[in-house]
Design a protein around this motif. Structure first.
Motif, PDB file in Angstrom:
ATOM      1  N   TRP A  18       0.839  -1.197   0.000  1.00  0.00           N
ATOM      2  CA  TRP A  18       0.000   0.000   0.000  1.00  0.00           C
ATOM      3  C   TRP A  18       0.875   1.249   0.000  1.00  0.00           C
ATOM      4  O   TRP A  18       1.956   1.262   0.578  1.00  0.00           O
ATOM      5  CB  TRP A  18      -0.902   0.036   1.219  1.00  0.00           C
ATOM      6  CG  TRP A  18      -2.091  -0.870   1.149  1.00  0.00           C
ATOM      7  CD1 TRP A  18      -2.405  -1.754   0.165  1.00  0.00           C
ATOM      8  CD2 TRP A  18      -3.116  -0.970   2.130  1.00  0.00           C
ATOM      9  NE1 TRP A  18      -3.567  -2.410   0.468  1.00  0.00           N
ATOM     10  CE2 TRP A  18      -4.025  -1.943   1.671  1.00  0.00           C
ATOM     11  CE3 TRP A  18      -3.352  -0.353   3.332  1.00  0.00           C
ATOM     12  CZ2 TRP A  18      -5.158  -2.294   2.381  1.00  0.00           C
ATOM     13  CZ3 TRP A  18      -4.480  -0.708   4.049  1.00  0.00           C
ATOM     14  CH2 TRP A  18      -5.371  -1.661   3.569  1.00  0.00           C
ATOM     15  N   ILE A  19       0.375   2.300  -0.607  1.00  0.00           N
ATOM     16  CA  ILE A  19       1.088   3.579  -0.628  1.00  0.00           C
ATOM     17  C   ILE A  19       0.648   4.415   0.568  1.00  0.00           C
ATOM     18  O   ILE A  19      -0.545   4.524   0.861  1.00  0.00           O
ATOM     19  CB  ILE A  19       0.833   4.329  -1.951  1.00  0.00           C
ATOM     20  CG1 ILE A  19       1.479   3.543  -3.105  1.00  0.00           C
ATOM     21  CG2 ILE A  19       1.387   5.749  -1.890  1.00  0.00           C
ATOM     22  CD1 ILE A  19       1.242   4.126  -4.465  1.00  0.00           C
ATOM     23  N   ILE A  20       1.613   4.984   1.257  1.00  0.00           N
ATOM     24  CA  ILE A  20       1.365   5.872   2.397  1.00  0.00           C
ATOM     25  C   ILE A  20       1.329   7.303   1.868  1.00  0.00           C
ATOM     26  O   ILE A  20       2.203   7.709   1.104  1.00  0.00           O
ATOM     27  CB  ILE A  20       2.491   5.741   3.448  1.00  0.00           C
ATOM     28  CG1 ILE A  20       2.607   4.297   3.940  1.00  0.00           C
ATOM     29  CG2 ILE A  20       2.295   6.708   4.598  1.00  0.00           C
ATOM     30  CD1 ILE A  20       1.373   3.792   4.652  1.00  0.00           C
ATOM     31  N   VAL A  21       0.302   8.059   2.264  1.00  0.00           N
ATOM     32  CA  VAL A  21       0.156   9.452   1.838  1.00  0.00           C
ATOM     33  C   VAL A  21       0.003  10.352   3.061  1.00  0.00           C
ATOM     34  O   VAL A  21      -0.328   9.894   4.147  1.00  0.00           O
ATOM     35  CB  VAL A  21      -1.064   9.642   0.901  1.00  0.00           C
ATOM     36  CG1 VAL A  21      -0.897   8.851  -0.383  1.00  0.00           C
ATOM     37  CG2 VAL A  21      -2.352   9.279   1.597  1.00  0.00           C
ATOM     38  N   THR A  22       0.244  11.641   2.868  1.00  0.00           N
ATOM     39  CA  THR A  22       0.045  12.601   3.954  1.00  0.00           C
ATOM     40  C   THR A  22      -1.443  12.734   4.252  1.00  0.00           C
ATOM     41  O   THR A  22      -2.289  12.579   3.372  1.00  0.00           O
ATOM     42  CB  THR A  22       0.615  13.984   3.600  1.00  0.00           C
ATOM     43  OG1 THR A  22       0.017  14.428   2.380  1.00  0.00           O
ATOM     44  CG2 THR A  22       2.126  13.937   3.426  1.00  0.00           C
ATOM     45  N   SER A  23      -1.753  13.032   5.513  1.00  0.00           N
ATOM     46  CA  SER A  23      -3.155  13.144   5.932  1.00  0.00           C
ATOM     47  C   SER A  23      -3.699  14.562   5.759  1.00  0.00           C
ATOM     48  O   SER A  23      -4.895  14.751   5.619  1.00  0.00           O
ATOM     49  CB  SER A  23      -3.292  12.743   7.398  1.00  0.00           C
ATOM     50  OG  SER A  23      -2.608  13.683   8.215  1.00  0.00           O
ATOM     51  N   GLY A  24      -2.828  15.557   5.843  1.00  0.00           N
ATOM     52  CA  GLY A  24      -3.277  16.943   5.797  1.00  0.00           C
ATOM     53  C   GLY A  24      -3.726  17.470   7.147  1.00  0.00           C
ATOM     54  O   GLY A  24      -4.046  18.644   7.286  1.00  0.00           O
TER      55      GLY A  24
END
Length: 70
Positions: A18-24
């Motif tokens: 899975w790709i980890i992304v910023t939450s904001g």
């Protein structure tokens, strides 16, 4: 090089690749910026699981990363 995300709840379904992304949520970075991908998941940490992340960028330039469930 890899980064380790500690104290991820066991009930959070996490899968290798899975790709980890910023939450904001920090209001510093906008949401959905790709950070890296999940390299491995260690579920044998009691109440938590540790996630090893292979960052897309140089790890020495990273400060903190969190996972937020939707």
């Amino acid at each position: 090089k890899h980064c380790v995300m500690k104290y991820v709840a066991q009930e959070d379904a996490i899968e290798k690749g899975w790709i980890i992304v910023t939450s904001g949520l920090d209001e510093l970075f906008p949401p959905e910026i790709p950070v890296g991908y999940i390299y491995s998941v260690d579920k044998n940490i009691g109440l938590f699981q540790n996630i090893t992340v292979k960052p897309f960028q140089d790890p020495s330039a990273l400060d903190e990363v969190i996972i937020v469930s939707r």
